[in-house]
Design a protein around this motif. Sequence first.
Motif, PDB file in Angstrom:
ATOM      1  N   HIS A 112       7.881 -30.666 -19.245  1.00  0.00           N
ATOM      2  CA  HIS A 112       9.066 -31.430 -19.640  1.00  0.00           C
ATOM      3  C   HIS A 112       9.158 -32.786 -18.948  1.00  0.00           C
ATOM      4  O   HIS A 112      10.019 -33.593 -19.281  1.00  0.00           O
ATOM      5  CB  HIS A 112      10.339 -30.617 -19.359  1.00  0.00           C
ATOM      6  N   GLN A 113       8.248 -33.058 -18.003  1.00  0.00           N
ATOM      7  CA  GLN A 113       8.277 -34.340 -17.295  1.00  0.00           C
ATOM      8  C   GLN A 113       7.024 -35.178 -17.549  1.00  0.00           C
ATOM      9  O   GLN A 113       6.858 -36.235 -16.950  1.00  0.00           O
ATOM     10  CB  GLN A 113       8.412 -34.082 -15.791  1.00  0.00           C
ATOM     11  N   ALA A 114       6.159 -34.725 -18.434  1.00  0.00           N
ATOM     12  CA  ALA A 114       4.863 -35.387 -18.622  1.00  0.00           C
ATOM     13  C   ALA A 114       4.881 -36.474 -19.684  1.00  0.00           C
ATOM     14  O   ALA A 114       3.974 -37.304 -19.735  1.00  0.00           O
ATOM     15  CB  ALA A 114       3.801 -34.343 -18.974  1.00  0.00           C
ATOM     16  N   GLU A 115       5.894 -36.508 -20.530  1.00  0.00           N
ATOM     17  CA  GLU A 115       5.871 -37.383 -21.703  1.00  0.00           C
ATOM     18  C   GLU A 115       5.767 -38.866 -21.326  1.00  0.00           C
ATOM     19  O   GLU A 115       4.959 -39.612 -21.892  1.00  0.00           O
ATOM     20  CB  GLU A 115       7.128 -37.152 -22.550  1.00  0.00           C
ATOM     21  N   SER A 116       6.573 -39.311 -20.374  1.00  0.00           N
ATOM     22  CA  SER A 116       6.607 -40.735 -20.033  1.00  0.00           C
ATOM     23  C   SER A 116       5.268 -41.227 -19.504  1.00  0.00           C
ATOM     24  O   SER A 116       4.735 -42.244 -19.972  1.00  0.00           O
ATOM     25  CB  SER A 116       7.709 -40.999 -18.999  1.00  0.00           C
TER      26      SER A 116
END
Length: 258
Positions: A14-18
């Motif tokens: 959930h924190q990898a997109e950016s």
Amino acid sequence: MLNGIRVLVTRPEHQAESLSRLIEQSGGISVRFPTLDIVPRDAAEEIKNTLANLDSFHWVIFISANAVNFALKANSGKIPRTKFVRFAAVGQSTAQAMKMAGLPVDLVPENGYNSEALLAMPQLQQVEKQRFLIVRGEGGREQLATTLRSRGAEVNYLEVYKRIIPHIDSSPIVELLAQHSLDVITVTSAEALQNLNLMLGENNKLLSLIPLVVVSDRIRCIAADMGFNRITVTDSPIDTAILETVIKVCDRGIEWPN
């Protein structure tokens, strides 16, 4: 800039997109392999009761943006404000999450983004008999609480999430390692690095040959102990700083030990 370079991104899903998007916008290939999953603790009533009594503390310190967000989730999307409590953040990302939650940010390090930077702030030098609540995940570092207690403070924890190893197929990463097709590894926590080691098992020797980008000297030391010898530390833990360091590594702007 990255010209097809493959970058392993180990952030939680959930924190990898950016970071993945930044890598791809710069011409790289983001290889997502979350080595850490962050899930809520099964302690909703404890969390709600503690948050309902924040006025019994002088300070509430949030360790991470996850600490803010999981506290919110456990308490119906609200963290009570009280004019008698001061709120502190360990770094700018945490401070931003607090602002998004409608909380004041009374203290955040001017330089740095860890417990040591927060402990260096003038406001936390004379804290005898003050009561602190540290909001964090299970099993976090003890430095903040230990130092505050040594200065005469009373410290309690509110643990709102826990970290687990994801159940995912590692064979695509093993195949890339065997083909020498991974160019850079990014790691943003010591636990993520240790889990990466565990999840790839006997392929660790291949792993340690790849340049490693980490976000703190503490993780660098752990990585060195694990056998990595091409390690570089970013200027900050934010995604743009990680990308800048990856680009520098790929442009051979870093000298590695022989």
